[in-house]
Design a protein around this motif. Structure first.
Motif, PDB file in Angstrom:
ATOM      1  N   UNK A  51      30.127  37.935  38.577  1.00 52.57           N
ATOM      2  CA  UNK A  51      31.015  38.013  37.500  1.00 52.57           C
ATOM      3  C   UNK A  51      32.117  37.085  37.797  1.00 52.57           C
ATOM      4  N   UNK A  52      32.471  36.750  39.255  1.00 53.95           N
ATOM      5  CA  UNK A  52      33.561  35.729  39.481  1.00 53.95           C
ATOM      6  C   UNK A  52      33.026  34.362  39.205  1.00 53.95           C
ATOM      7  N   UNK A  53      31.717  34.191  39.557  1.00 57.87           N
ATOM      8  CA  UNK A  53      31.001  32.753  39.492  1.00 57.87           C
ATOM      9  C   UNK A  53      31.131  32.602  37.864  1.00 57.87           C
ATOM     10  N   UNK A  54      30.871  33.634  37.285  1.00 60.49           N
ATOM     11  CA  UNK A  54      30.871  33.410  35.613  1.00 60.49           C
ATOM     12  C   UNK A  54      32.242  33.090  35.167  1.00 60.49           C
ATOM     13  N   UNK A  55      33.214  33.918  35.793  1.00 59.97           N
ATOM     14  CA  UNK A  55      34.623  33.398  35.035  1.00 59.97           C
ATOM     15  C   UNK A  55      34.954  32.276  35.437  1.00 59.97           C
ATOM     16  N   UNK A  98      45.074  40.537  20.853  1.00 61.25           N
ATOM     17  CA  UNK A  98      46.125  41.604  20.804  1.00 61.25           C
ATOM     18  C   UNK A  98      46.973  41.175  22.153  1.00 61.25           C
ATOM     19  N   UNK A  99      46.344  41.040  23.308  1.00 62.18           N
ATOM     20  CA  UNK A  99      47.459  40.884  24.326  1.00 62.18           C
ATOM     21  C   UNK A  99      47.630  39.462  24.927  1.00 62.18           C
ATOM     22  N   UNK A 100      46.571  38.571  24.736  1.00 57.88           N
ATOM     23  CA  UNK A 100      46.726  37.115  25.188  1.00 57.88           C
ATOM     24  C   UNK A 100      46.182  37.003  26.453  1.00 57.88           C
ATOM     25  N   UNK A 101      45.702  37.914  27.256  1.00 56.63           N
ATOM     26  CA  UNK A 101      45.135  37.345  28.646  1.00 56.63           C
ATOM     27  C   UNK A 101      43.545  37.047  28.377  1.00 56.63           C
ATOM     28  N   UNK A 102      43.285  36.088  29.324  1.00 56.38           N
ATOM     29  CA  UNK A 102      41.716  35.974  29.135  1.00 56.38           C
ATOM     30  C   UNK A 102      41.368  34.523  29.478  1.00 56.38           C
ATOM     31  N   UNK A 103      40.032  34.377  29.274  1.00 50.49           N
ATOM     32  CA  UNK A 103      39.437  33.080  29.382  1.00 50.49           C
ATOM     33  C   UNK A 103      40.222  31.904  28.646  1.00 50.49           C
ATOM     34  N   UNK A 114      38.651  38.413  32.208  1.00 50.36           N
ATOM     35  CA  UNK A 114      37.487  38.101  33.167  1.00 50.36           C
ATOM     36  C   UNK A 114      38.303  37.845  34.725  1.00 50.36           C
ATOM     37  N   UNK A 115      37.722  37.493  35.868  1.00 51.39           N
ATOM     38  CA  UNK A 115      38.331  37.255  37.011  1.00 51.39           C
ATOM     39  C   UNK A 115      37.726  35.827  37.444  1.00 51.39           C
ATOM     40  N   UNK A 116      38.427  34.954  38.447  1.00 54.93           N
ATOM     41  CA  UNK A 116      37.541  33.761  39.152  1.00 54.93           C
ATOM     42  C   UNK A 116      37.434  34.186  40.418  1.00 54.93           C
ATOM     43  N   UNK A 117      36.489  33.194  41.182  1.00 58.77           N
ATOM     44  CA  UNK A 117      36.277  33.263  42.538  1.00 58.77           C
ATOM     45  C   UNK A 117      37.769  33.147  43.209  1.00 58.77           C
ATOM     46  N   UNK A 118      38.659  32.109  43.125  1.00 59.12           N
ATOM     47  CA  UNK A 118      39.814  32.001  43.822  1.00 59.12           C
ATOM     48  C   UNK A 118      40.672  33.100  43.685  1.00 59.12           C
ATOM     49  N   UNK A 119      40.727  33.352  42.153  1.00 61.72           N
ATOM     50  CA  UNK A 119      41.967  34.598  42.255  1.00 61.72           C
ATOM     51  C   UNK A 119      41.602  35.907  42.731  1.00 61.72           C
ATOM     52  N   UNK A 120      40.345  36.342  42.761  1.00 67.44           N
ATOM     53  CA  UNK A 120      40.021  37.689  43.464  1.00 67.44           C
ATOM     54  C   UNK A 120      40.114  37.391  45.016  1.00 67.44           C
ATOM     55  N   UNK A 121      40.104  36.378  45.719  1.00 71.25           N
ATOM     56  CA  UNK A 121      40.520  36.162  46.884  1.00 71.25           C
ATOM     57  C   UNK A 121      41.929  36.400  47.076  1.00 71.25           C
ATOM     58  N   UNK A 122      42.665  35.546  46.341  1.00 71.76           N
ATOM     59  CA  UNK A 122      43.999  35.611  46.449  1.00 71.76           C
ATOM     60  C   UNK A 122      44.470  37.168  46.153  1.00 71.76           C
ATOM     61  N   UNK A 174      47.421  34.510  36.905  1.00 73.22           N
ATOM     62  CA  UNK A 174      48.581  35.111  35.906  1.00 73.22           C
ATOM     63  C   UNK A 174      48.055  35.261  34.529  1.00 73.22           C
ATOM     64  N   UNK A 175      46.996  34.698  34.211  1.00 71.36           N
ATOM     65  CA  UNK A 175      46.724  34.589  32.707  1.00 71.36           C
ATOM     66  C   UNK A 175      45.154  35.039  32.499  1.00 71.36           C
ATOM     67  N   UNK A 176      44.277  35.416  33.599  1.00 73.47           N
ATOM     68  CA  UNK A 176      42.976  35.588  33.134  1.00 73.47           C
ATOM     69  C   UNK A 176      42.914  37.061  32.963  1.00 73.47           C
TER      70      UNK A 176
END
Lengths: 283, 343
Positions: A63-67, A137-142, A235-243, A219-221
Motif C-alpha cells: 500500500x505504501x509502494x502504491x501510494x 469533502x475534506x481535501x486530503x489525499x492523492x 493513502x500513505x507513502x513509503x517516506x511518510x510512513x517511515x517519518x 501533511x496532505x495525503x
C-alpha cells in the motif's frame, strides 16, 4: 611528493569515503531489515496489510509502494506540461532576454523553498481551495499531494532540460529555418530530437525526487493505510510512513520500516540508473 | 586573544568542578514541557545539570536498555515480557498524570456528551454523520448539522494513541477483537496526522472532524472537548482535577497500571500515569555512587510538592498523595551494589 600527487591522494580518499558511506548505509539498511525479511520474505512486497497491534503484527509494503507511485506519477503528469513549456519559454522563445532570466530565477527559487513551507501552503491554502470547489469533502489525499509534489519537482525537471535545449547547435536550427521551417517545426523536428535524452533524463530525475519527498506529502495525503482507490482517495507513502512511525517503533515493526527504507533506496537507485542510462544511450 | 582563551579555559574548568554530576535522560515527548521546566528549576536549586531528550517512549526504553542514559521515560509501562527483555531489573516511577481528550469541529457546537459505545461507533466508522440519532439522543439540546464525520488519528506511533485505544479496548469487545490497543493500530476509517499539533490542526481546519489529543496540549490551546461518560455513569469534562481523580483508585505496588476506565466516581475515563524508568540496581556502565544518589535525588524532587506544582502549571495532573507515597517506597528499594541508595 609533489602537489599534484598530494591532491590526487586527497581526491582519492574523499571519493573512497563517499563510496564507503553509501556502502555502510546499504549494509545497515539490509541488516536492520533482516528480521522482517526472514519473517515475511517476498510476501512483504505484495501484502497490503499493516497491522502493528501486538500479537497480530503483520506488515506489507504494497500500500505504501502504491501510494508513493500514484502520487509521484500524478506529480510527473502535472509537472510535465508546466516544466516543458517553461523550458521552451526560457531556452528557446525568450532565450537570453530579461524575461527569461526572471522566469528561470523564479523557477530555481522554487527548488530552494523548504518542503515544510510547501506542506503548510498546501494545508492552509491549497487544501481548503480544493474543498471549496467541491472536489473532495475534506481535501486530503492523492490529488492534493500530487499537486504539491508537481510544483516541487518543476525546477528539477526544467533546469536540466533548459541546458540541453540551449545546447542544440545553432547551425542545425538555422539550417531548418533557411529551409522555410516555422518555429514550431524547428521545435518538433530539430530541438526535440536533439535534446530528448536530456529532457527525458531530467523528468526521470524529477520523478526520483518526488518518490522520496516526505514532509509536504505527510501533511496532505491523509496517512491512511489503504491502497488508494482513486484520484481523491487518501493513502500513505513509503517516506511518510517511515517519518511517522519510526520514533516509537520497535522489534518487527522497526525492522519492517527499515525494509521499506531499503525498498525506497532500491527504487530510487533504479530510477536514477534509468536516468543515467537514457542520457548515455540517446545522447 | 590569548588572555580570552585562557579565561575561557579557566571558566570551563571551574564550571566542571562545580557540577560534580550531570544526569541525562531520554524518552516520552508527552511530559516534555513538564520535565523541561522541572529539570530547569532543579538545576537552579541544586546546581546539578539534567538533560532530557524527547525522543519518544520507544527511544527512551531503547536508550535505557543500551545503558547510555541515567533514566528513561515512557507513557506506557513495560509489560512483563518487556521487563524480562531488559538487561537488568527496572523500576517505574510515576511523575504525573495526563489524559486523552476527544476534540471535535462541528460548526456552531461548543460542547457534546459522548458515551463509550457512541465513541467506539464513531471511531469504527459506524456512525458516519453528525445528525445520527444516537448523538441527538445523548445531546437533546445540541443542533447537529447534516455533516459527514471525519475521524482524525495519530499517524505516528504515540503514547496518546496507546492510552486512547487501551480505553476503547476496555469498553468495547468489538474494538478489542478488531483493532486492539497499541501505539499505532490498524484504523478502519479516517485520516492520520502527525503529533498532537498535527491532529489538533487538522481538526481545526476540517469541518466535521473528530479526533483525540493529549490533554496537556488541548488545555494549553483551549480546544473544545467532549464530555465522556465514565464507569460510574457520570459525564465528566476533562480537567486537571478529573484527571488527577483517576489515580484515586487502587494502584498496584509497582504502579504499573493503565488508569483508563477508572472506577473512581469523578474520574475522567481516559487518564493515565507517565513514568520515569530507572534500573533497580544503579551500579551499571561504570556509574559512581554519587551518580546513583543524584539520580534518586532527582526522582525525589519530581515527586515533591515543587515539581508537582510545576506539573499542574503546565497542564498536567499532579499525582494523588497516595501514589506519591507508593512511588517513594519504590525509590527506597533502589540499590547500588546491593545496598539501598537512600533510607
Amino acid at each position: 611528493m609533489n602537489s599534484d600527487k598530494i591532491l590526487k591522494n586527497i581526491l582519492f580518499i574523499a571519493s573512497l569515503l563517499i563510496l564507503l558511506i553509501s556502502g555502510a548505509m546499504v549494509f545497515s539498511l539490509v541488516r536492520g531489515s533482516m528480521t522482517s525479511i526472514h519473517e515475511f520474505g517476498w510476501k512483504f512486497l505484495f501484502s497490503s496489510e499493516w497491522n502493528p497491534t501486538k500479537g497480530e503484527e503483520e506488515y506489507g509494503a504494497l500500500l505504501f509502494i502504491a501510494g508513493t507511485l500514484f502520487t509521484s506519477v500524478l506529480a510527473l503528469v502535472i509537472a510535465l506540461p508546466l516544466a516543458f513549456s517553461t523550458s521552451l519559454f526560457v531556452a528557446e522563445y525568450f532565450r537570453n532576454t530579461r524575461m527569461a532570466s526572471i522566469v528561470s530565477t523564479l523557477v530555481d527559487l522554487l527548488a530552494g523553498i523548504p518542503s515544510i513551507i510547501y506542506g503548510l501552503w498546501g494545508f492552509y491554502i491549497l487544501r481548503p481551495f480544493i474543498v471549496s470547489i467541491g472536489l473532495t469533502p475534506q481535501g486530503y489525499g492523492i490529488f492534493t499531494s500530487g499537486l504539491i509534489l508537481a510544483i516541487m519537482i518543476v525546477p528539477y525537471a526544467t533546469s536540466l532540460s533548459n541546458t540541453t535545449i540551449m545546447m542544440v547547435s545553432n547551425e542545425l536550427k538555422e539550417a531548418a529555418y533557411s529551409l522555410g521551417a516555422t518555429r514550431l517545426e524547428v521545435i518538433w523536428n530539430v530541438i526535440l530530437p536533439n535534446a530528448r535524452s536530456g529532457i527525458t533524463a531530467s523528468y526521470v530525475l524529477a520523478f526520483g525526487r518526488a518518490l522520496g519527498e516526505t514532509l509536504a506529502v505527510t501533511m496532505l495525503i491523509g496517512n491512511a493505510n489503504i491502497i488508494p482507490t482513486g484520484l481523491f482517495s487518501t493513502g500513505n507513502t513509503m517516506a511518510s510512513v517511515i517519518a511517522n512511525q519510526f520514533g516509537e517503533a520497535s522489534g518487527l515493526q522497526l525492522s519492517a520500516l527499515i525494509e521499506i527504507g531499503l525498498l525506497l533506496f532500491v527504487i530510487t537507485t533504479i530510477i536514477n540508473a534509468v536516468g543515467k542510462f537514457i542520457i548515455k544511450r540517446f545522447a | 586573544m590569548k588572555k580570552i582563551g585562557l579565561f575561557l579555559a579557566l571558566a570551563l574548568i571551574s564550571t566542571a568542578a562545580f557540577c560534580q554530576t550531570s544526569l541525562s535522560g531520554a524518552g516520552a515527548t508527552f511530559p516534555l514541557p513538564f520535565y523541561n521546566m522541572a529539570f530547569e528549576q532543579y538545576t537552579k536549586a541544586t546546581g546539578e545539570k539534567v538533560t532530557y531528550g524527547g525522543i519518544g517512549s520507544g527511544g527512551g526504553i531503547r536508550s535505557l536498555s543500551d545503558k547510555v542514559v541515567d533514566f528513561g521515560a515512557s507513557d506506557a509501562f513495560l509489560s512483563d515480557k518487556e521487563l524480562r527483555e531488559m538487561p537488568a531489573p527496572v523500576v517505574h516511577i510515576p511523575t504525573c498524570s495526563g489524559a486523552v481528550v476527544v476534540a471535535f469541529n462541528i460548526p456552531g457546537v461548543e460542547a457534546i456528551k459522548l458515551t463509550p459505545a457512541v465513541l467506539v461507533d464513531i471511531f469504527m466508522g459506524k456512525i458516519k454523520n453528525w445528525d445520527d440519532a444516537s448523538l441527538k439522543r445523548l445531546n437533546p439540546s445540541v443542533k447537529f448539522p447534516n455533516l459527514a464525520i471525519t475521524v482524525v488519528y495519530r499517524s505516528d506511533g504515540s503514547g496518546t494513541t496507546n492510552m486512547f485505544t487501551d480505553y476503547l479496548t476496555k469498553v468495547s469487545k468489538e474494538w478489542a477483537t478488531k483493532l486492539g490497543a497499541g501505539k499505532t493500530v490498524k484504523w478502519l476509517t479516517g485520516i492520520g496526522a502527525k503529533g498532537n499539533p498535527g491532529v489538533a490542526g487538522t481538526i481545526k481546519e476540517t469541518k466535521g472532524a473528530i479526533g483525540y489529543v493529549g490533554s496537556e496540549y488541548s488545555f494549553a490551546q483551549k480546544i473544545p472537548t467532549a464530555y465522556l461518560q465514565n464507569k460510574a455513569g457520570k459525564f465528566i469534562r476533562p480537567s486537571i482535577a478529573s484527571i488527577s481523580a483517576a489515580g484515586k483508585s487502587s494502584i498496584p505496588a509497582d504502579t504499573r497500571i493503565m488508569l483508563t476506565n477508572s472506577d473512581a466516581a469523578l474520574a475522567y475515563p481516559i487518564s493515565g500515569f507517565t513514568w520515569i524508568l530507572i534500573y533497580k540496581d544503579q551500579d551499571y556502565a561504570n556509574r559512581s555512587l554519587a551518580q546513583a544518589q543524584a539520580t534518586i535525588k532527582l526522582m525525589e524532587y519530581m515527586l515533591g510538592p515543587n515539581a508537582q506544582k510545576i506539573a499542574s502549571s503546565v497542564n498536567y495532573a499532579p499525582l494523588p498523595a497516595s501514589v506519591v507515597k507508593q512511588a517513594k517506597a519504590i525509590l527506597r528499594s533502589v540499590t547500588y551494589k546491593g545496598k539501598p541508595v537512600i533510607k
